[in-house]
Scaffold this motif. Sequence first.
Motif, PDB file in Angstrom:
ATOM      1  N   ASP A  69       0.844  -1.201   0.000  1.00 21.32           N
ATOM      2  CA  ASP A  69       0.000   0.000   0.000  1.00 21.32           C
ATOM      3  C   ASP A  69       0.881   1.254   0.000  1.00 21.32           C
ATOM      4  OD1 ASP A  69      -2.329   1.411  -0.051  1.00 21.32           O
ATOM      5  OD2 ASP A  69      -2.771   1.202   2.084  1.00 21.32           O
ATOM      6  N   PHE A  70       0.375   2.340  -0.545  1.00 18.69           N
ATOM      7  CA  PHE A  70       1.125   3.600  -0.542  1.00 18.69           C
ATOM      8  C   PHE A  70       0.160   4.762  -0.749  1.00 18.69           C
ATOM      9  CE2 PHE A  70       0.946   2.162  -4.957  1.00 18.69           C
ATOM     10  CZ  PHE A  70       0.505   3.298  -5.621  1.00 18.69           C
ATOM     11  N   THR A  71       0.613   5.954  -0.414  1.00 23.08           N
ATOM     12  CA  THR A  71      -0.109   7.158  -0.796  1.00 23.08           C
ATOM     13  C   THR A  71       0.815   7.966  -1.704  1.00 23.08           C
ATOM     14  OG1 THR A  71       0.713   8.429   1.078  1.00 23.08           O
ATOM     15  CG2 THR A  71      -1.396   7.297   1.371  1.00 23.08           C
ATOM     16  N   ALA A  72       0.222   8.732  -2.605  1.00 24.71           N
ATOM     17  CA  ALA A  72       1.023   9.570  -3.500  1.00 24.71           C
ATOM     18  C   ALA A  72       0.206  10.787  -3.897  1.00 24.71           C
ATOM     19  CB  ALA A  72       1.436   8.773  -4.740  1.00 24.71           C
ATOM     20  N   LYS A  90      -4.544   6.951  -2.396  1.00 25.38           N
ATOM     21  CA  LYS A  90      -4.057   5.832  -1.580  1.00 25.38           C
ATOM     22  C   LYS A  90      -4.480   4.546  -2.280  1.00 25.38           C
ATOM     23  CE  LYS A  90      -3.793   4.369   3.203  1.00 25.38           C
ATOM     24  NZ  LYS A  90      -4.513   4.178   4.444  1.00 25.38           N
ATOM     25  N   CYS A 121       3.872   2.822 -14.494  1.00 23.44           N
ATOM     26  CA  CYS A 121       4.991   3.724 -14.198  1.00 23.44           C
ATOM     27  C   CYS A 121       5.799   3.982 -15.471  1.00 23.44           C
ATOM     28  CB  CYS A 121       5.906   3.113 -13.147  1.00 23.44           C
ATOM     29  SG  CYS A 121       5.019   2.668 -11.647  1.00 23.44           S
ATOM     30  N   ASP A 128       5.817  10.269  -7.589  1.00 28.05           N
ATOM     31  CA  ASP A 128       6.658   9.500  -6.649  1.00 28.05           C
ATOM     32  C   ASP A 128       8.050  10.133  -6.673  1.00 28.05           C
ATOM     33  OD1 ASP A 128       7.655   7.515  -4.974  1.00 28.05           O
ATOM     34  OD2 ASP A 128       8.038   6.121  -6.615  1.00 28.05           O
ATOM     35  N   LYS A 187      10.321   6.392  -3.733  1.00 29.51           N
ATOM     36  CA  LYS A 187      10.146   5.447  -2.621  1.00 29.51           C
ATOM     37  C   LYS A 187       9.147   4.348  -2.952  1.00 29.51           C
ATOM     38  CE  LYS A 187      11.329   8.600   1.115  1.00 29.51           C
ATOM     39  NZ  LYS A 187      10.706   9.698   1.857  1.00 29.51           N
ATOM     40  N   VAL A 188       8.056   4.742  -3.616  1.00 26.84           N
ATOM     41  CA  VAL A 188       7.060   3.726  -3.985  1.00 26.84           C
ATOM     42  C   VAL A 188       7.662   2.798  -5.041  1.00 26.84           C
ATOM     43  CG1 VAL A 188       4.771   3.327  -4.958  1.00 26.84           C
ATOM     44  CG2 VAL A 188       5.155   5.288  -3.446  1.00 26.84           C
ATOM     45  N   VAL A 247       9.906   0.143  -3.598  1.00 18.59           N
ATOM     46  CA  VAL A 247       9.182  -0.982  -2.993  1.00 18.59           C
ATOM     47  C   VAL A 247       8.669  -1.940  -4.076  1.00 18.59           C
ATOM     48  CG1 VAL A 247       7.113  -1.590  -1.677  1.00 18.59           C
ATOM     49  CG2 VAL A 247       8.543   0.318  -0.947  1.00 18.59           C
ATOM     50  N   TYR A 248       8.317  -1.372  -5.235  1.00 22.77           N
ATOM     51  CA  TYR A 248       7.807  -2.199  -6.329  1.00 22.77           C
ATOM     52  C   TYR A 248       8.935  -2.719  -7.233  1.00 22.77           C
ATOM     53  CZ  TYR A 248       2.904  -1.517  -5.290  1.00 22.77           C
ATOM     54  OH  TYR A 248       1.677  -1.579  -4.689  1.00 22.77           O
ATOM     55  N   TYR A 271      12.477   1.194  -9.360  1.00 22.28           N
ATOM     56  CA  TYR A 271      13.150   2.491  -9.278  1.00 22.28           C
ATOM     57  C   TYR A 271      14.592   2.323  -9.721  1.00 22.28           C
ATOM     58  CZ  TYR A 271      15.020   6.862  -7.382  1.00 22.28           C
ATOM     59  OH  TYR A 271      15.635   8.080  -7.236  1.00 22.28           O
TER      60      TYR A 271
END
Lengths: 83, 132
Positions: A47-50, A62, A75, B32, B36-37, B40-41, B44
């Motif tokens: 889980d993450f928030t951005a 979130k 991404c 991001d 950081k996100v 984790v995935y 990066y």
Amino acid sequence: MPEELKVGCARPTGGPVGEPAKSDKKEPATPTKEKSAMIMIGKKAPDFTAPAYHAGKFTSVKLSEFLGKWVVLCCYPGDFTFV
Amino acid sequence: MSVDSVFVHKMWNDVELSKMVKGGVPFPMLSDSGGKVGAVYGIYDEDAGVLTRGRFLIDPDGIIQGYEVLTPPVGRNVGETIRQVQAFQLVRNSKGSEATPSGWKPGKMTLKPGPDLVGKVWEVWKTDMAFD
């Protein structure tokens, strides 16, 4: 003279020039860098928030707010890249 | 999601993407900035300071069902991403009683795994079905 950058698909980056500054810190006997658990199919998505831009507004997103829906998390290297 | 700020996202959407897609990007563009996100995935790139082309399919329970990661110069196939979502949705709706063989897309036959299918896939699935 500043050199013209070759434009490619990756975002141009810079960095420090020359020898890396010497540090007084002793190297720890064991590496302390946290080893993050690799994500796995069939396992929970971390889980993450951005912060986000959506429909003309700046918002916060979130991941867990999307439980109950399918999510495509996509991404890419940078805005205004070509591919 | 990229390492760009929400301000850059706004400019990219408003000055360029909205000219490709009427009304602009219909989903949230996430920032991001520290990677950081992405770290984790696992997508990066610390040296370049950017996220690579990682794409994750997450089901309604928050479980990762699939992912794909490419280096920057090669773009994705959005049609394939949509096909995978459709396949995962079909499998989920069947509560696991159906599976989608290679080359499946909506309208094509599915497999019903079970004792009767062992050694018999060749009878119902032909190699040309792997292709469009």
